[in-house]
Motif scaffolding. Structure first.
Motif, mmCIF file in Angstrom:
data_model
loop_
_atom_site.group_PDB
_atom_site.id
_atom_site.type_symbol
_atom_site.label_atom_id
_atom_site.label_comp_id
_atom_site.label_asym_id
_atom_site.label_seq_id
_atom_site.Cartn_x
_atom_site.Cartn_y
_atom_site.Cartn_z
ATOM 1 N N LEU A 300 -1.951 3.406 -0.504
ATOM 2 C CA LEU A 300 -1.637 4.324 -1.597
ATOM 3 C C LEU A 300 -2.690 4.250 -2.699
ATOM 4 C CD1 LEU A 300 2.222 3.853 -2.071
ATOM 5 C CD2 LEU A 300 1.030 5.767 -0.984
ATOM 6 N N SER A 301 -2.939 5.359 -3.332
ATOM 7 C CA SER A 301 -3.867 5.410 -4.453
ATOM 8 C C SER A 301 -3.222 4.779 -5.679
ATOM 9 C CB SER A 301 -4.243 6.861 -4.769
ATOM 10 O OG SER A 301 -3.099 7.553 -5.265
ATOM 11 N N GLU A 303 -3.014 6.101 -8.566
ATOM 12 C CA GLU A 303 -2.224 7.130 -9.238
ATOM 13 C C GLU A 303 -0.808 7.191 -8.648
ATOM 14 O OE1 GLU A 303 -5.306 7.490 -8.164
ATOM 15 O OE2 GLU A 303 -6.360 7.709 -10.093
ATOM 16 N N ARG A 304 -0.726 7.119 -7.303
ATOM 17 C CA ARG A 304 0.582 7.170 -6.654
ATOM 18 C C ARG A 304 1.389 5.904 -6.949
ATOM 19 N NH1 ARG A 304 3.002 9.402 -2.079
ATOM 20 N NH2 ARG A 304 5.225 8.898 -2.245
ATOM 21 N N GLU A 307 2.812 6.079 -10.384
ATOM 22 C CA GLU A 307 3.965 6.980 -10.381
ATOM 23 C C GLU A 307 5.205 6.284 -9.801
ATOM 24 O OE1 GLU A 307 5.312 11.247 -8.350
ATOM 25 O OE2 GLU A 307 3.223 10.578 -8.261
ATOM 26 N N GLU A 308 5.018 5.549 -8.686
ATOM 27 C CA GLU A 308 6.128 4.839 -8.042
ATOM 28 C C GLU A 308 6.751 3.818 -8.991
ATOM 29 O OE1 GLU A 308 7.549 4.781 -4.868
ATOM 30 O OE2 GLU A 308 6.518 6.644 -4.353
ATOM 31 N N ASP A 313 0.378 6.907 -16.184
ATOM 32 C CA ASP A 313 -0.871 7.169 -15.464
ATOM 33 C C ASP A 313 -1.415 5.864 -14.906
ATOM 34 O OD1 ASP A 313 -2.220 5.849 -17.627
ATOM 35 O OD2 ASP A 313 -2.200 7.742 -18.731
ATOM 36 N N SER A 314 -2.476 5.977 -14.109
ATOM 37 C CA SER A 314 -3.052 4.795 -13.456
ATOM 38 C C SER A 314 -3.681 3.843 -14.464
ATOM 39 C CB SER A 314 -4.090 5.220 -12.411
ATOM 40 O OG SER A 314 -5.145 5.955 -13.012
#
Length: 342
Positions: A300-301, A303-304, A307-308, A313-314
């Motif tokens: 996973l990135s 950013e993802r 979000e999780e 934001d990252s």
């Protein structure tokens, strides 16, 4: 928050007298041999061997044993435990068709055996891992308990099969002063120290090994007996407070929302957490750290992942992760890749 709500009374506390003599049997055997005055270390068992004690009661004796026994005590104590001591749980494990089913039966009822860490499977397409994680926040004993319980699990599995079976590798958290050669001799596979989580990796083909005495009726009867025994202990949930709050994804919700799902008040939840020497903020931070480490070992990135975990934001996630671990997410990913390449 649609998960079934556990009750507060089912949550395991350091004050709950749920631990029988079995998880201490290896330490007690060594203590008797070494003349450590085990009666003073574990006075409840000196009075009556069938007593159950709390983690708080056991802790002082375990710390004394850990100090006297050295860095390899977890390995030595785990090898001393025998499957017959587990009663109905052992009967149910022997009655299963495969090693995987037997180990899962043991995990389902691990509290009966007095498991002092939480053992669980992490399934994969070709390999699976038996993970050990703390039931209680206790840095002084965590490494010892994780090794003791993982060694106990493999020892029990070998007794079920009647022989050794191949393991892929063993990853352990910090084992300062421990003899890795002694661990490799017992596990008969590479052993890596300094991992993020203690775990044993096994090929799925090994887990499908057939056991010699499957008995569906006996397995069913043992399951019912173990359920009754678990209920009699007085802690109906298999998870600790941390595990329960993790399942509820409390890091994404307020204290009020979580307390409502648990069927209690905010004040009662705060009191329960205080009794365990923690707070809602500490719990949610611990959960986020664990989930972040797991997600960073996937593709996973950032950013993802952010979000999780509920970050805006990252960049916010990067700052938080470095605050928790002193590493950046990229540095953590690199360190884990190096561990798996060893």
């Amino acid at each position: 928050m649609n998960q079934p709500a556990p009750t507060i009374s089912a949550l395991l506390s350091v004050q709950d007298a749920v631990f029988p003599a079995h998880p201490f049997s290896g330490v007690l055997a060594i203590a008797r041999e070494q003349d450590w005055r085990w009666q003073e270390m574990f006075p409840a068992f000196a009075d009556h061997h069938d007593n159950r004690i709390s983690y708080a009661q056991a802790r002082e004796g375990l710390l004394q044993a850990r100090h006297r026994g050295g860095a390899d005590l977890g390995l030595r104590s785990g090898t001393r435990k025998a499957l017959p001591q587990l009663g109905q749980m052992a009967t149910g494990m022997r009655a299963q068709e495969t090693l995987a089913q037997a180990l899962q039966f043991g995990l389902d009822f691990q509290l009966i055996a007095g498991s002092m860490v939480h053992l669980q499977w992490e399934a994969g397409p070709q390999q699976s891992a038996l993970l050990a994680s703390p039931l209680f926040d206790d840095a002084e004993l965590q490494d010892f308990l994780e090794v003791d319980h993982l060694v106990t699990a493999i020892n029990a599995a070998r007794q079920l099969c009647g022989h050794r079976f191949p393991l892929v590798r063993v990853e352990l958290r910090s084992q300062s002063g421990a003899s890795l050669s002694a661990y490799e001799k017992f596990f008969a596979c590479p052993v890596i120290a300094g991992a993020d989580v203690s775990r044993i990796v096994i090929d799925n083909s090994v887990l499908q090994m057939a056991l010699p005495q499957p008995d569906a009726q006996l397995a069913h009867a043992s399951h019912n007996a173990c359920q009754a025994e678990l209920a009699a202990v007085g802690v109906l949930g298999r998870q600790s407070l941390l595990r329960t709050l993790t399942a509820l994804q409390c890091e994404l919700h307020s204290v009020a929302q979580t307390a409502s799902v648990l069927g209690t008040s905010e004040r009662s939840l705060h009191r329960l957490l205080a009794r365990e020497g923690t707070s809602y903020f500490q719990i949610t931070e611990t959960i986020r750290i664990g989930r972040a480490r797991q997600l960073l070992q996937t593709g996973l990135s950032l950013e993802r992942i952010a979000e999780e975990l509920g970050y805006s934001d990252s960049r916010s996630f990067r700052r938080a992760f470095r605050r928790w671990t002193t590493q950046t997410p990229a540095e953590f990913r690199q360190s884990q890749a190096q561990i798996h390449l060893r």
